[in-house]
Design an enzyme around this catalytic site. Structure first.
Site, PDB file in Angstrom:
ATOM      1  N   CYS A 136      47.568  38.930 -35.362  1.00  0.00           N
ATOM      2  CA  CYS A 136      46.753  39.940 -34.699  1.00  0.00           C
ATOM      3  C   CYS A 136      45.968  39.330 -33.542  1.00  0.00           C
ATOM      4  O   CYS A 136      44.997  38.601 -33.762  1.00  0.00           O
ATOM      5  CB  CYS A 136      45.811  40.546 -35.749  1.00  0.00           C
ATOM      6  SG  CYS A 136      44.594  41.673 -35.070  1.00  0.00           S
ATOM      7  N   CYS A 139      42.321  40.402 -33.218  1.00  0.00           N
ATOM      8  CA  CYS A 139      41.454  39.770 -34.221  1.00  0.00           C
ATOM      9  C   CYS A 139      41.144  38.316 -33.848  1.00  0.00           C
ATOM     10  O   CYS A 139      40.012  37.867 -33.961  1.00  0.00           O
ATOM     11  CB  CYS A 139      42.131  39.744 -35.588  1.00  0.00           C
ATOM     12  SG  CYS A 139      42.852  41.302 -36.084  1.00  0.00           S
ATOM     13  N   ASP A 140      42.162  37.576 -33.435  1.00  0.00           N
ATOM     14  CA  ASP A 140      42.017  36.116 -33.391  1.00  0.00           C
ATOM     15  C   ASP A 140      42.130  35.503 -32.003  1.00  0.00           C
ATOM     16  O   ASP A 140      41.918  34.300 -31.853  1.00  0.00           O
ATOM     17  CB  ASP A 140      43.087  35.474 -34.300  1.00  0.00           C
ATOM     18  CG  ASP A 140      42.901  35.887 -35.756  1.00  0.00           C
ATOM     19  OD1 ASP A 140      41.760  36.199 -36.132  1.00  0.00           O
ATOM     20  OD2 ASP A 140      43.891  35.898 -36.504  1.00  0.00           O
TER      21      ASP A 140
END
Ligand SMILES: Cc1cc2nc3c(=O)[nH]c(=O)nc-3n(C[C@H](O)[C@H](O)[C@H](O)COP(=O)(O)OP(=O)(O)OC[C@H]3O[C@@H](n4cnc5c(N)ncnc54)[C@H](O)[C@@H]3O)c2cc1C
Length: 312
Positions: A136, A139-140
């Site tokens: 993701c 997300c990261d």
């Protein structure tokens, strides 16, 4: 099998969506049970730090975050049962959720079973997830400022993620097993004109290596049948997601990506069955949006049950 207990709402899945729905349903004094086949908390437990959940400017460990979600749902009266929903059927105006160990009857159901990112299926992949291997970019991505990373995939999502990730990284390899992308033309143009992106055509990842963190991958060029190591800080696998809907196939409408179709109130094609979080087509795949849609589903269930006699 034990006789089915009667609830106002059965929530299937104790990830962010299911636990948020449970908190709202419990607080609305609905008799609520949340079924969870594993550990409450959901997919977010696969990573080791969450930086983008509002209210935690320094970030928070997912285990701590999800423990708090669980405590708050329990505090307002939701039960959490360890059980796996296997099917849903209608019986005398009630929905009956068949679990592995018992059945649960309810006037309404919220499906919050999430989705699983497709994996490459390589040794080291699971061990290094959250330690350089990610599924993701939203997300990261921010963890990889000025670093060297790769994205695996060739669809719209992979190309979008690659373009997004170039905001952070120094260099990005886009690894694709064919000699052309299947993504839309405009995304292809953006990728091919981006100076930070180097496309490795006809290539697959053969191994993921590192001790406590990702250190390198082995790439195989399938056309030349040549394998070589590539030193990397991050590897984003973007080869699709599998929404967890096997147990409701044929019952509720599902879109071409396997997500449950929902209306603006998170209602599915079956009156009394709602869906929230990653499993629902209206939800971007994030904790905050899973929470938002879980809350929306619980509020919709409350409204639905106020008029219940009219629906059945
Ligand atoms: C490695 C990783 C890192 C991530 N990082 C971030 C991040 O930094 N920020 C962010 O916002 N998002 C992040 N995400 C995405 C985020 O985790 C998801 O969007 C979010 O967890 C979706 O919540 P959900 O409740 O819809 O589903 P899930 O979290 O998938 O929870 C669904 C739950 O349902 C259970 N379940 C499934 N089927 C059944 C069944 N039949 N019966 C009973 N239980 C069932 C599962 O065991 C699971 O616990 C990350 C995801 C991953 C994998």
């Amino acid at each position: 099998m034990n006789p089915a207990p009667d609830y106002d709402v059965v929530i299937i899945g104790a990830g962010p969506a299911g636990l948020a729905a449970g908190l709202y349903a419990g607080r609305a004094r609905l008799a609520t049970v949340i079924l969870e086949k594993g550990l409450p908390g959901g997919q977010i437990l696969l990573t080791d730090w969450v930086e983008n959940f509002p209210g935690f400017p320094e970030g928070i460990a997912p285990l701590e975050l999800m423990e708090n979600f669980k405590k708050q749902a329990l505090k307002f009266g939701a039960d959490i049962e360890t059980d796996e929903a296997q099917a849903i059927r209608k019986d005398g105006g009630r929905w009956v959720v068949a679990g592995r160990s018992r059945e649960y009857r309810a006037r309404a159901v919220i499906i919050a079973t999430g989705a699983a990112y497709r994996k490459l299926g390589l040794a080291g992949e699971e061990r290094l997830t959250g330690r350089g291997v990610s599924y993701c970019a939203t997300c990261d991505g921010a963890f990889f400022r000025d670093q060297e990373i790769a994205v695996v995939g060739g669809g719209d999502n992979a190309l979008n993620e690659a373009i997004f990730l170039t905001k952070f990284c120094r260099k990005l390899y886009l690894i694709h097993r064919r000699d052309r992308f299947r993504a839309t033309k405009i995304l292809q143009e953006r990728v091919l004109s981006n100076a930070k992106i180097e496309v490795l055509w006809n290539s697959v990842v053969e191994a993921i290596e590192g001790e406590s963190h990702l250190e390198r991958i082995i790439v195989r060029n399938v056309k030349e049948n040549r394998a070589y190591p590539l030193r990397l800080d991050g590897l984003f696998v973007s080869i699709g997601m599998d929404p967890q809907t096997g147990f409701v196939k044929g019952l509720v409408e599902i879109n071409e990506w396997g997500e449950i179709k929902v209306d603006q109130k998170m209602g599915t094609s079956q009156p009394g069955i709602f869906a929230a979080g990653d499993v629902a087509d209206a939800c971007p795949k994030q904790v905050a949006t899973a929470v938002g849609t879980g809350v929306a589903a619980a509020l919709a269930v409350n409204d639905y049950l106020l008029n219940w006699g009219r629906h059945t």
